[in-house]
Design a protein around this motif. Sequence first.
Motif, PDB file in Angstrom:
ATOM      1  N   LEU A  50       0.825  -1.220   0.000  1.00 29.58           N
ATOM      2  CA  LEU A  50       0.000   0.000   0.000  1.00 29.58           C
ATOM      3  C   LEU A  50       0.855   1.265   0.000  1.00 29.58           C
ATOM      4  O   LEU A  50       0.377   2.345  -0.349  1.00 29.58           O
ATOM      5  CB  LEU A  50      -0.948  -0.005   1.212  1.00 29.58           C
ATOM      6  N   SER A  51       2.124   1.141   0.418  1.00 31.18           N
ATOM      7  CA  SER A  51       3.007   2.319   0.394  1.00 31.18           C
ATOM      8  C   SER A  51       4.194   2.116  -0.527  1.00 31.18           C
ATOM      9  O   SER A  51       5.241   2.737  -0.354  1.00 31.18           O
ATOM     10  CB  SER A  51       3.487   2.658   1.808  1.00 31.18           C
ATOM     11  N   GLY A  52       4.092   1.215  -1.494  1.00 29.70           N
ATOM     12  CA  GLY A  52       5.170   1.046  -2.473  1.00 29.70           C
ATOM     13  C   GLY A  52       5.507  -0.401  -2.700  1.00 29.70           C
ATOM     14  O   GLY A  52       4.797  -1.124  -3.379  1.00 29.70           O
ATOM     15  N   GLY A  53       6.610  -0.851  -2.075  1.00 27.84           N
ATOM     16  CA  GLY A  53       7.039  -2.236  -2.234  1.00 27.84           C
ATOM     17  C   GLY A  53       8.260  -2.347  -3.126  1.00 27.84           C
ATOM     18  O   GLY A  53       8.153  -2.408  -4.348  1.00 27.84           O
ATOM     19  N   LEU A  54       9.432  -2.350  -2.491  1.00 26.25           N
ATOM     20  CA  LEU A  54      10.702  -2.385  -3.211  1.00 26.25           C
ATOM     21  C   LEU A  54      11.383  -3.724  -3.025  1.00 26.25           C
ATOM     22  O   LEU A  54      11.703  -4.098  -1.899  1.00 26.25           O
ATOM     23  CB  LEU A  54      11.652  -1.314  -2.642  1.00 26.25           C
ATOM     24  N   GLY A  55      11.606  -4.418  -4.118  1.00 22.70           N
ATOM     25  CA  GLY A  55      12.302  -5.697  -4.026  1.00 22.70           C
ATOM     26  C   GLY A  55      13.178  -5.909  -5.246  1.00 22.70           C
ATOM     27  O   GLY A  55      13.440  -4.984  -6.018  1.00 22.70           O
ATOM     28  N   TYR A  56      13.613  -7.153  -5.420  1.00 22.72           N
ATOM     29  CA  TYR A  56      14.570  -7.461  -6.488  1.00 22.72           C
ATOM     30  C   TYR A  56      13.936  -7.473  -7.879  1.00 22.72           C
ATOM     31  O   TYR A  56      14.629  -7.666  -8.868  1.00 22.72           O
ATOM     32  CB  TYR A  56      15.213  -8.817  -6.231  1.00 22.72           C
ATOM     33  N   LEU A  57      12.619  -7.308  -7.955  1.00 29.90           N
ATOM     34  CA  LEU A  57      11.972  -7.287  -9.275  1.00 29.90           C
ATOM     35  C   LEU A  57      11.542  -5.875  -9.670  1.00 29.90           C
ATOM     36  O   LEU A  57      10.840  -5.690 -10.656  1.00 29.90           O
ATOM     37  CB  LEU A  57      10.757  -8.226  -9.270  1.00 29.90           C
ATOM     38  N   ARG A  58      11.955  -4.879  -8.888  1.00 31.79           N
ATOM     39  CA  ARG A  58      11.455  -3.513  -9.143  1.00 31.79           C
ATOM     40  C   ARG A  58      11.898  -2.965 -10.496  1.00 31.79           C
ATOM     41  O   ARG A  58      11.166  -2.205 -11.134  1.00 31.79           O
ATOM     42  CB  ARG A  58      11.902  -2.565  -8.016  1.00 31.79           C
ATOM     43  N   GLY A  59      13.110  -3.313 -10.908  1.00 29.21           N
ATOM     44  CA  GLY A  59      13.608  -2.803 -12.190  1.00 29.21           C
ATOM     45  C   GLY A  59      12.843  -3.408 -13.356  1.00 29.21           C
ATOM     46  O   GLY A  59      12.474  -2.715 -14.305  1.00 29.21           O
ATOM     47  N   LYS A  60      12.568  -4.689 -13.263  1.00 28.14           N
ATOM     48  CA  LYS A  60      11.939  -5.392 -14.393  1.00 28.14           C
ATOM     49  C   LYS A  60      10.413  -5.233 -14.397  1.00 28.14           C
ATOM     50  O   LYS A  60       9.797  -5.042 -15.441  1.00 28.14           O
ATOM     51  CB  LYS A  60      12.307  -6.883 -14.290  1.00 28.14           C
ATOM     52  N   TYR A  61       9.800  -5.298 -13.180  1.00 25.06           N
ATOM     53  CA  TYR A  61       8.328  -5.321 -13.134  1.00 25.06           C
ATOM     54  C   TYR A  61       7.700  -4.244 -12.254  1.00 25.06           C
ATOM     55  O   TYR A  61       6.486  -4.250 -12.044  1.00 25.06           O
ATOM     56  CB  TYR A  61       7.853  -6.712 -12.673  1.00 25.06           C
ATOM     57  N   GLY A  62       8.491  -3.342 -11.687  1.00 27.69           N
ATOM     58  CA  GLY A  62       7.941  -2.222 -10.922  1.00 27.69           C
ATOM     59  C   GLY A  62       7.781  -2.515  -9.438  1.00 27.69           C
ATOM     60  O   GLY A  62       8.249  -3.521  -8.907  1.00 27.69           O
ATOM     61  N   LEU A  63       7.112  -1.590  -8.784  1.00 22.24           N
ATOM     62  CA  LEU A  63       6.853  -1.714  -7.350  1.00 22.24           C
ATOM     63  C   LEU A  63       5.717  -2.711  -7.121  1.00 22.24           C
ATOM     64  O   LEU A  63       4.948  -3.006  -8.043  1.00 22.24           O
ATOM     65  CB  LEU A  63       6.417  -0.357  -6.783  1.00 22.24           C
ATOM     66  N   THR A  64       5.583  -3.131  -5.869  1.00 27.50           N
ATOM     67  CA  THR A  64       4.448  -4.011  -5.554  1.00 27.50           C
ATOM     68  C   THR A  64       3.140  -3.296  -5.877  1.00 27.50           C
ATOM     69  O   THR A  64       2.226  -3.883  -6.467  1.00 27.50           O
ATOM     70  CB  THR A  64       4.492  -4.417  -4.063  1.00 27.50           C
ATOM     71  N   CYS A  65       3.045  -2.019  -5.509  1.00 24.07           N
ATOM     72  CA  CYS A  65       1.780  -1.300  -5.744  1.00 24.07           C
ATOM     73  C   CYS A  65       1.464  -1.190  -7.237  1.00 24.07           C
ATOM     74  O   CYS A  65       0.293  -1.120  -7.616  1.00 24.07           O
ATOM     75  CB  CYS A  65       1.777   0.069  -5.057  1.00 24.07           C
ATOM     76  N   ASP A  66       2.482  -1.203  -8.075  1.00 22.37           N
ATOM     77  CA  ASP A  66       2.243  -1.139  -9.523  1.00 22.37           C
ATOM     78  C   ASP A  66       1.632  -2.435 -10.049  1.00 22.37           C
ATOM     79  O   ASP A  66       1.150  -2.486 -11.181  1.00 22.37           O
ATOM     80  CB  ASP A  66       3.556  -0.894 -10.275  1.00 22.37           C
ATOM     81  N   ASN A  67       1.730  -3.480  -9.250  1.00 19.12           N
ATOM     82  CA  ASN A  67       1.232  -4.791  -9.674  1.00 19.12           C
ATOM     83  C   ASN A  67      -0.088  -5.168  -9.017  1.00 19.12           C
ATOM     84  O   ASN A  67      -0.553  -6.286  -9.148  1.00 19.12           O
ATOM     85  CB  ASN A  67       2.306  -5.848  -9.405  1.00 19.12           C
ATOM     86  N   ILE A  68      -0.687  -4.213  -8.277  1.00 16.12           N
ATOM     87  CA  ILE A  68      -2.040  -4.450  -7.753  1.00 16.12           C
ATOM     88  C   ILE A  68      -3.002  -4.249  -8.922  1.00 16.12           C
ATOM     89  O   ILE A  68      -3.042  -3.168  -9.515  1.00 16.12           O
ATOM     90  CB  ILE A  68      -2.397  -3.457  -6.618  1.00 16.12           C
ATOM     91  N   VAL A  69      -3.761  -5.294  -9.239  1.00 14.60           N
ATOM     92  CA  VAL A  69      -4.743  -5.137 -10.323  1.00 14.60           C
ATOM     93  C   VAL A  69      -6.175  -5.099  -9.789  1.00 14.60           C
ATOM     94  O   VAL A  69      -7.117  -4.814 -10.514  1.00 14.60           O
ATOM     95  CB  VAL A  69      -4.594  -6.230 -11.410  1.00 14.60           C
ATOM     96  N   GLY A  70      -6.319  -5.385  -8.511  1.00 13.60           N
ATOM     97  CA  GLY A  70      -7.634  -5.314  -7.879  1.00 13.60           C
ATOM     98  C   GLY A  70      -7.487  -5.541  -6.389  1.00 13.60           C
ATOM     99  O   GLY A  70      -6.434  -5.999  -5.926  1.00 13.60           O
ATOM    100  N   ALA A  71      -8.524  -5.193  -5.637  1.00 12.21           N
ATOM    101  CA  ALA A  71      -8.488  -5.445  -4.184  1.00 12.21           C
ATOM    102  C   ALA A  71      -9.899  -5.373  -3.622  1.00 12.21           C
ATOM    103  O   ALA A  71     -10.770  -4.700  -4.186  1.00 12.21           O
ATOM    104  CB  ALA A  71      -7.602  -4.413  -3.485  1.00 12.21           C
ATOM    105  N   ASN A  72     -10.098  -6.099  -2.506  1.00 14.56           N
ATOM    106  CA  ASN A  72     -11.312  -5.938  -1.707  1.00 14.56           C
ATOM    107  C   ASN A  72     -10.947  -5.054  -0.533  1.00 14.56           C
ATOM    108  O   ASN A  72      -9.946  -5.311   0.147  1.00 14.56           O
ATOM    109  CB  ASN A  72     -11.801  -7.283  -1.156  1.00 14.56           C
ATOM    110  N   ILE A  73     -11.769  -4.059  -0.279  1.00 11.64           N
ATOM    111  CA  ILE A  73     -11.429  -3.125   0.803  1.00 11.64           C
ATOM    112  C   ILE A  73     -12.686  -2.770   1.597  1.00 11.64           C
ATOM    113  O   ILE A  73     -13.745  -2.498   1.014  1.00 11.64           O
ATOM    114  CB  ILE A  73     -10.689  -1.873   0.234  1.00 11.64           C
ATOM    115  N   VAL A  74     -12.541  -2.808   2.916  1.00 11.99           N
ATOM    116  CA  VAL A  74     -13.651  -2.429   3.797  1.00 11.99           C
ATOM    117  C   VAL A  74     -13.411  -0.977   4.222  1.00 11.99           C
ATOM    118  O   VAL A  74     -12.431  -0.669   4.887  1.00 11.99           O
ATOM    119  CB  VAL A  74     -13.709  -3.347   5.041  1.00 11.99           C
ATOM    120  N   THR A  75     -14.303  -0.099   3.790  1.00 13.79           N
ATOM    121  CA  THR A  75     -14.109   1.323   4.078  1.00 13.79           C
ATOM    122  C   THR A  75     -14.717   1.682   5.443  1.00 13.79           C
ATOM    123  O   THR A  75     -15.350   0.846   6.087  1.00 13.79           O
ATOM    124  CB  THR A  75     -14.705   2.200   2.955  1.00 13.79           C
ATOM    125  N   ALA A  76     -14.538   2.938   5.860  1.00 14.37           N
ATOM    126  CA  ALA A  76     -14.820   3.331   7.251  1.00 14.37           C
ATOM    127  C   ALA A  76     -16.260   3.088   7.694  1.00 14.37           C
ATOM    128  O   ALA A  76     -16.516   2.915   8.886  1.00 14.37           O
ATOM    129  CB  ALA A  76     -14.443   4.800   7.432  1.00 14.37           C
TER     130      ALA A  76
END
Length: 454
Positions: A137-163
């Motif tokens: 939710l705040s980025g996500g930096l790992g060994y695949l960041r150069g090739k495939y981006g941040l973790t957040c760039d790879n979120i294609v959907g989510a279920n979220i319970v709002t306030a």
Amino acid sequence: MFQALQEKVGSRLILPGEESYDEKRKVWNGAIDRRPAAIIVCQSEEDVVAAVKFANEQGLHISIRGGGHHVAGTAVCDDGLMIDLSQMRAVTVNEELKVAYVEGGATLGDIDEETQKYGLATPTGTVSETGVAGLALSGGLGYLRGKYGLTCDNIVGANIVTADGTLLHVSESENKDLFWAIRGGGGNFGVVTKFEFQLHLVGPEVLALDVMYDYKDAAEIFRKSQAYLNQAPDEVSFNLTAAQLPPAPFLPEFLHHKKVIMVSGMYAGNPDDGEGIIQPLRELAQPIVDQTGVMPYVALQKKLDVMVPNQIPVYGTSLYFGDLNDEIIEAILSKLENAPTPGVLAQLWALGGKMNCVESEETAFATRDASFVLLVDVMAMGVEGELCEKWVDSLYHGLLPYSHKQSSYLNGIGVEEKVTKQTMAGNYSRLLEIKKKYDPRNLFRHNHNVNPAE
Ligand SMILES: Cc1cc2nc3c(=O)[nH]c(=O)nc-3n(C[C@H](O)[C@H](O)[C@H](O)COP(=O)(O)OP(=O)(O)OC[C@H]3O[C@@H](n4cnc5c(N)ncnc54)[C@H](O)[C@@H]3O)c2cc1C
């Protein structure tokens, strides 16, 4: 007060004084000691909905525990309701769509373990016990960041319970504003019960970089790393870590107490093609140890776990930098000189490739043009925590003038309004509008907060 919630969730609600209360309020950072009014250990989306609705009715603020690894311990709060997702760790894979469905309490190890069965992976971080939710939710930096981006760039959907306790599905076509906001805006907008992550072909064997140099060569190593980064292909992601090694049994004796620079990384392609490409990173100076080689991706993702044990008191900070010139290198090295304890991990992670090809406004994660991120963590063992906190603070302020747009990696720094605004930068005002729409009373405030009261 909690009777109504208890009727719904039974023993999954834990109150002060109960046997497991002290265990459940612990997070990774041993310096954190907070006492929530209640902890709910959720086992399903229904539990999360019940907890959020209850908090909303009672006007209780909420902290969310994914993996409990944030250095600021924002997973746990004083007096509010702690929503603990540690029992919601299921991961399933749709091989055809190349999508992983990941519950909000999963660790990075849970994801790798399942996705690698199919030779697939999504970019995450480098320590397998870290929770994916906070990280993603705040980025996500790992060994695949150069090739495939941040973790957040790879979120294609989510279920979220709002306030207000509504369960929403977000994606490129549903609740688009929230979908944009959760890709960098942290835990401000609700409880993510399930992520959908894009998967890519990775491994199962990968070429892992692992070289140790003498700290005396640090300036030269930083200079050459910048030169390497300038021409590095997207497949290479690498991190430099300055540390004084502990006298730990997993290290040979000649390395005990030695100050070193460790270079770790990965070539995200055919290992045979990568050998020559990563060779310059093995020759940044005279290596002390070089364990570079081909290994299972899952093993690489666990390799650093022993370096960062649970429950040690830690104080951390972070800043981004542009290209490392002599002035910046000198500033960083001189600031690291007078640490109050040898237990300092100072990491400089090279950034580039896919993660920096995304426009700043495309997702809520704004910092897309830095060259390095500095992450400094001090382990306060045998020293006063206050001393470490002051040192970390002075390091941050001393380096701020040299930093890239005064921006920090929010997953590695304590919560402070100024830091949040400087980092969210041009995206802050849009995040504020979305926060006002979905959480006007700021129930979700234990985070790098976008405060709707503004
Ligand atoms: C040992 C260690 C190694 C690390 N390595 C890396 C790394 O390689 N790369 C990297 O990018 N970062 C790394 N980090 C930093 C990491 O990204 C953050 O600590 C991150 O917050 C971890 O997520 P978590 O779920 O464990 O956090 P938690 O402490 O559980 O949560 C932090 C915050 O995230 C939000 N949150 C958590 N879960 C949810 C949810 N389900 N829904 C909505 N909001 C939620 C909440 O606001 C919460 O306060 C590391 C941290 C540690 C301690």
